[in-house]
Design a protein around this motif. Structure first.
Motif, PDB file in Angstrom:
ATOM      1  N   ASP A  97      45.023  34.195  38.376  1.00  0.00           N
ATOM      2  CA  ASP A  97      45.212  35.053  38.795  1.00  0.00           C
ATOM      3  C   ASP A  97      44.505  36.619  37.288  1.00  0.00           C
ATOM      4  O   ASP A  97      43.494  36.871  37.070  1.00  0.00           O
ATOM      5  CB  ASP A  97      45.757  36.180  39.504  1.00  0.00           C
ATOM      6  CG  ASP A  97      45.846  36.221  40.898  1.00  0.00           C
ATOM      7  OD1 ASP A  97      45.226  35.500  41.405  1.00  0.00           O
ATOM      8  OD2 ASP A  97      46.642  36.040  41.603  1.00  0.00           O
ATOM      9  N   ARG A  98      45.783  35.991  36.163  1.00  0.00           N
ATOM     10  CA  ARG A  98      45.189  36.369  35.037  1.00  0.00           C
ATOM     11  C   ARG A  98      44.077  35.873  33.995  1.00  0.00           C
ATOM     12  O   ARG A  98      43.222  36.535  33.632  1.00  0.00           O
ATOM     13  CB  ARG A  98      46.659  35.696  34.194  1.00  0.00           C
ATOM     14  CG  ARG A  98      46.037  36.238  32.607  1.00  0.00           C
ATOM     15  CD  ARG A  98      47.781  36.028  31.309  1.00  0.00           C
ATOM     16  NE  ARG A  98      47.343  36.133  30.345  1.00  0.00           N
ATOM     17  CZ  ARG A  98      47.025  35.229  29.325  1.00  0.00           C
ATOM     18  NH1 ARG A  98      47.202  33.648  29.474  1.00  0.00           N
ATOM     19  NH2 ARG A  98      47.107  35.849  27.851  1.00  0.00           N
ATOM     20  N   ILE A  99      44.005  34.462  34.105  1.00  0.00           N
ATOM     21  CA  ILE A  99      42.200  33.909  33.708  1.00  0.00           C
ATOM     22  C   ILE A  99      40.920  34.414  34.372  1.00  0.00           C
ATOM     23  O   ILE A  99      40.336  35.380  33.642  1.00  0.00           O
ATOM     24  CB  ILE A  99      41.982  32.602  33.991  1.00  0.00           C
ATOM     25  CG1 ILE A  99      43.387  31.784  33.178  1.00  0.00           C
ATOM     26  CG2 ILE A  99      40.835  32.605  33.859  1.00  0.00           C
ATOM     27  CD1 ILE A  99      43.238  30.660  33.620  1.00  0.00           C
ATOM     28  N   ASN A 100      40.867  35.806  36.168  1.00  0.00           N
ATOM     29  CA  ASN A 100      40.412  35.994  36.658  1.00  0.00           C
ATOM     30  C   ASN A 100      39.810  37.085  36.011  1.00  0.00           C
ATOM     31  O   ASN A 100      39.011  37.856  36.020  1.00  0.00           O
ATOM     32  CB  ASN A 100      40.755  36.302  37.909  1.00  0.00           C
ATOM     33  CG  ASN A 100      40.209  34.805  38.606  1.00  0.00           C
ATOM     34  OD1 ASN A 100      39.437  33.621  38.185  1.00  0.00           O
ATOM     35  ND2 ASN A 100      41.118  34.011  39.918  1.00  0.00           N
ATOM     36  N   THR A 101      41.869  37.860  36.076  1.00  0.00           N
ATOM     37  CA  THR A 101      40.956  39.224  35.108  1.00  0.00           C
ATOM     38  C   THR A 101      40.201  39.740  33.471  1.00  0.00           C
ATOM     39  O   THR A 101      39.615  39.822  33.444  1.00  0.00           O
ATOM     40  CB  THR A 101      42.438  39.646  35.373  1.00  0.00           C
ATOM     41  OG1 THR A 101      43.166  39.622  36.368  1.00  0.00           O
ATOM     42  CG2 THR A 101      42.395  41.534  34.695  1.00  0.00           C
TER      43      THR A 101
END
Length: 345
Positions: A97-101
């Motif tokens: 999720d952090r990478i997608n953000t």
């Protein structure tokens, strides 16, 4: 008072210690001895078939207990790995999720740069209705470029970390499957041993089976000589073990309604606020070892060279333990089997 299977020091091992196999009645104890008047060279009388059957039952119970402890160990490892894999999966999801953000933020920055960089800076200045406003925006875009470069570095680092954690999680997941397979394998071994033992017992004559059943029960509390446990924790564990007397042996169980040998020790000390490992082998090393002559109530007494059986010392030469299937939790003499260690948790 009943013993583990007989009043002699050992009742579950065979092979190199075949002389110590359980004999479950006074008549059976005499089988195989040379008559008093026989010549010294006279051969011993052959053992009765039922004696061989009882000895084989003892051996199967001992092997089933070893397989039970192996099952417990594999189950404990599987549970540890399961928790580890679950934690890793949650962490991987958060990292993704952090990478997608981060990717979304980089996309927004790249779009802003593309939209502003479509014109030559000189022409953009000429076409601008407010040159001062254009210069302000250009300065912001320069800062955006620097931020984008930093964000890219952060994204690459996060992706490398995610890849490494995925590899570790994949390895742990493979180990978990191995442990689950080991649990199933040991379970099959236990069930096979116990099934064969039950068939042998059922084939015994009624009176022999009744004698074996009597030897598998212990109905009275021995005189413990008023021995007091050395600490409040030991006293609580001793009280818990005493409360379990009469409850059934259930392989792989750690209470409160049924127990195997190490399950009883783990449950008893859990009532005293102390967490013990699951297996008898690990429990034998979960504290300070002391000589049998210095044993105190609450000490753990491990049996056989491989520590595949364990009980709790209660004082006055008695232990409480979960013996084997068909025999409930009971008191027995501490010397019922060869002792490998005495441990004070």
């Amino acid at each position: 008072m009943g013993s583990h299977r007989r009043p002699a020091p050992s009742g579950l091992d065979r092979g190199a210690r075949s002389a110590t196999l359980c004999v479950l009645s006074a008549a059976a104890a005499a089988v195989g001895l040379v008559p008093a008047g026989a010549a010294p060279s006279a051969p011993s009388a052959p053992s009765a078939p039922q004696d061989d059957a009882r000895a084989e039952v003892d051996r199967l119970y001992a092997e089933a207990e070893r397989a039970t402890e192996a099952h417990n160990k594999a189950g404990e490892r599987a549970e540890t790995l399961r928790e580890k894999v679950t934690t890793a999966q949650d962490r991987l999801a958060r990292q993704q999720d952090r990478i997608n953000t981060m990717r979304d933020a980089l996309g927004s920055l790249a779009g802003a740069q593309y939209r502003s960089g479509g014109l030559d800076p000189t022409l953009a200045l000429m076409f601008s209705g407010d040159p001062d406003d254009y210069l302000d925006k250009a300065a912001v875009l320069d800062r955006i470029g620097a931020r984008q470069a930093g964000a890219l570095r952060d994204l690459r680092g996060a992706m490398r970390q995610l890849s490494q954690e995925r590899q570790e999680a994949t390895h742990d997941l493979a180990e978990l499957e191995k442990s689950r397979a080991a649990v199933a394998r040991h379970k099959r071994t236990v069930e096979q041993k116990l099934s064969k033992a039950r068939r042998l017992l059922n084939a015994l004559p009624d009176e022999e089976r009744a004698a074996y059943d009597r030897a598998s029960r212990s109905g009275r509390v021995p005189d413990l000589g008023g021995v007091v446990p050395p600490s409040a924790r030991a006293a609580a564990a001793v009280a818990a073990a005493r409360s379990a007397v009469g409850r059934p042996y259930v392989w792989g169980a750690n209470g409160p309604t049924g127990f195997d040998c190490s399950g009883l020790m783990q449950w008893s000390y859990a009532q005293a606020g102390l967490g013990l490992p699951r297996t008898s082998q690990a429990q034998a090393n979960a504290g300070r070892q002391v000589p049998l002559s210095q044993a105190q109530p609450g000490d753990l007494v491990a049996y056989r060279s491989d520590a595949s059986h364990i009980g709790m010392y209660m004082g006055n030469g008695q232990v409480v333990h979960a013996p084997y299937p068909g025999a409930p939790v009971r008191y027995d003499p501490v010397g019922m089997m060869p002792i490998s260690s005495v441990t004070r948790p």
